[in-house]
Scaffold this motif. Structure first.
Motif, PDB file in Angstrom:
ATOM      1  N   ARG A  37     -27.959 -15.102 -71.649  1.00  0.00           N
ATOM      2  CA  ARG A  37     -28.342 -16.302 -72.391  1.00  0.00           C
ATOM      3  C   ARG A  37     -29.691 -16.121 -73.067  1.00  0.00           C
ATOM      4  O   ARG A  37     -29.893 -16.586 -74.201  1.00  0.00           O
ATOM      5  N   ARG A  38     -30.617 -15.430 -72.394  1.00  0.00           N
ATOM      6  CA  ARG A  38     -31.923 -15.164 -73.011  1.00  0.00           C
ATOM      7  C   ARG A  38     -31.755 -14.260 -74.238  1.00  0.00           C
ATOM      8  O   ARG A  38     -32.357 -14.513 -75.293  1.00  0.00           O
ATOM      9  N   ARG A  41     -30.331 -16.326 -77.004  1.00  0.00           N
ATOM     10  CA  ARG A  41     -31.341 -17.229 -77.563  1.00  0.00           C
ATOM     11  C   ARG A  41     -32.251 -16.489 -78.538  1.00  0.00           C
ATOM     12  O   ARG A  41     -32.566 -16.992 -79.624  1.00  0.00           O
ATOM     13  N   GLU A  42     -32.661 -15.283 -78.170  1.00  0.00           N
ATOM     14  CA  GLU A  42     -33.538 -14.505 -79.046  1.00  0.00           C
ATOM     15  C   GLU A  42     -32.814 -14.071 -80.318  1.00  0.00           C
ATOM     16  O   GLU A  42     -33.391 -14.084 -81.410  1.00  0.00           O
ATOM     17  N   ASP A  45     -32.634 -17.143 -82.518  1.00  0.00           N
ATOM     18  CA  ASP A  45     -33.925 -17.405 -83.152  1.00  0.00           C
ATOM     19  C   ASP A  45     -34.161 -16.486 -84.345  1.00  0.00           C
ATOM     20  O   ASP A  45     -34.856 -16.848 -85.299  1.00  0.00           O
ATOM     21  N   ARG A  51     -25.829 -20.123 -81.154  1.00  0.00           N
ATOM     22  CA  ARG A  51     -25.473 -20.364 -79.760  1.00  0.00           C
ATOM     23  C   ARG A  51     -24.590 -21.598 -79.642  1.00  0.00           C
ATOM     24  O   ARG A  51     -24.821 -22.615 -80.298  1.00  0.00           O
ATOM     25  N   ARG A 215     -25.896 -24.812 -87.163  1.00  0.00           N
ATOM     26  CA  ARG A 215     -26.805 -25.324 -86.135  1.00  0.00           C
ATOM     27  C   ARG A 215     -26.516 -26.749 -85.699  1.00  0.00           C
ATOM     28  O   ARG A 215     -26.724 -27.108 -84.542  1.00  0.00           O
TER      29      ARG A 215
END
Length: 250
Positions: A37-38, A41-42, A45, A51, A215
């Motif tokens: 998940r990290r 997320r990156e 971004d 996501r 988004r």
């Protein structure tokens, strides 16, 4: 496996499968879901993916300024536009959302005077005027330079005084898990308000919008009456779209 390697692996899965399921990747790599998940997320971004609950989807190709979208999937949009126009009953009041597919619809409208067309798009309004004898109602408001659509508080006030038989909704992403999404927050709000003032809502689903996400959520698929799909599109995601209220017209 290093973080950079995991991210490259995630991008490869996205290209290959069209989606990433975080728990499956974590199990396959022997790492925690938090790590995946990290990474997602990156990557989100950095604009590499979008996501969604449980994983990620590709970035919607239609999530571009309106002039850049004009040359995107033009043949698919033309087929969707033709099918959508065939679904307009005589004497209807219809809302044509902003977008390149509704612009294609405007050029195909029958030359009848018994139609009323409501739109937040100046370009669509002009195209309707050039093609049809329909009555045209424009929704005023602040014009977005990205999408060339009227929005904001003035538009929302106007929408509350309107009613339509049929709303042809334009979005940039259609996915059975992420639902209907778009790239601008204010645009999503306006679309929901227009849907609430319409008896039926049909989503315009040209090929570049299927199985991707943007988004900002607009509506769940079960909140609309159908997706007007490209009859030549063989994307397997179309088979996952819900039936009944979410049935696909092809």
């Amino acid at each position: 496996m290093l973080g950079a390697q995991r991210k490259a692996h995630l991008q490869e899965i996205l290209r290959r499968d069209g989606r990433v399921v975080a728990k499956d990747v974590a199990r396959a790599l022997g790492v925690s879901e938090d790590s995946i998940r990290r990474d997602l997320r990156e990557l989100a971004d950095a604009g590499e993916l979008v996501r969604v609950y449980g994983g990620a989807l590709p970035v919607a190709p239609a999530d571009r300024p309106v002039d850049a979208r004009a040359s995107l999937a033009t043949e698919s949009k033309a087929r969707v536009a033709q099918r959508a126009v065939e679904l307009i009953p005589p004497g209807s009041t219809v809302i044509l959302d902003a977008g390149t597919t509704t612009l294609a619809m405007a050029a195909l409208l029958p030359r009848r005077s018994d139609l009323t067309v409501i739109t937040p798009s100046p370009a669509v309004a002009i195209a309707v005027a050039q093609q049809s004898e329909a009555r045209i109602v424009m929704i005023g408001g602040e014009l977005s330079r990205h999408s060339m659509v009227a929005g904001g508080s003035l538009a929302m006030e106007a929408v509350q005084h309107l009613a339509a038989d049929l709303f042809f909704l334009g979005v940039t992403g259609i996915d059975p898990r992420a639902g209907l999404t778009t790239g601008e927050l204010d645009d999503a709000v306006t679309k929901r308000a227009l849907a609430a003032r319409s008896s039926r809502v049909l989503v315009l689903g040209s090929e570049e919008k299927i199985g991707v996400a943007s988004r900002f959520p607009v509506l769940d698929l079960d909140a609309v009456h159908g997706v007007v799909a490209d009859p030549l599109d063989r994307n397997p995601v179309l088979a996952e779209l819900p039936g009944t209220s979410g049935a696909t017209f092809s």
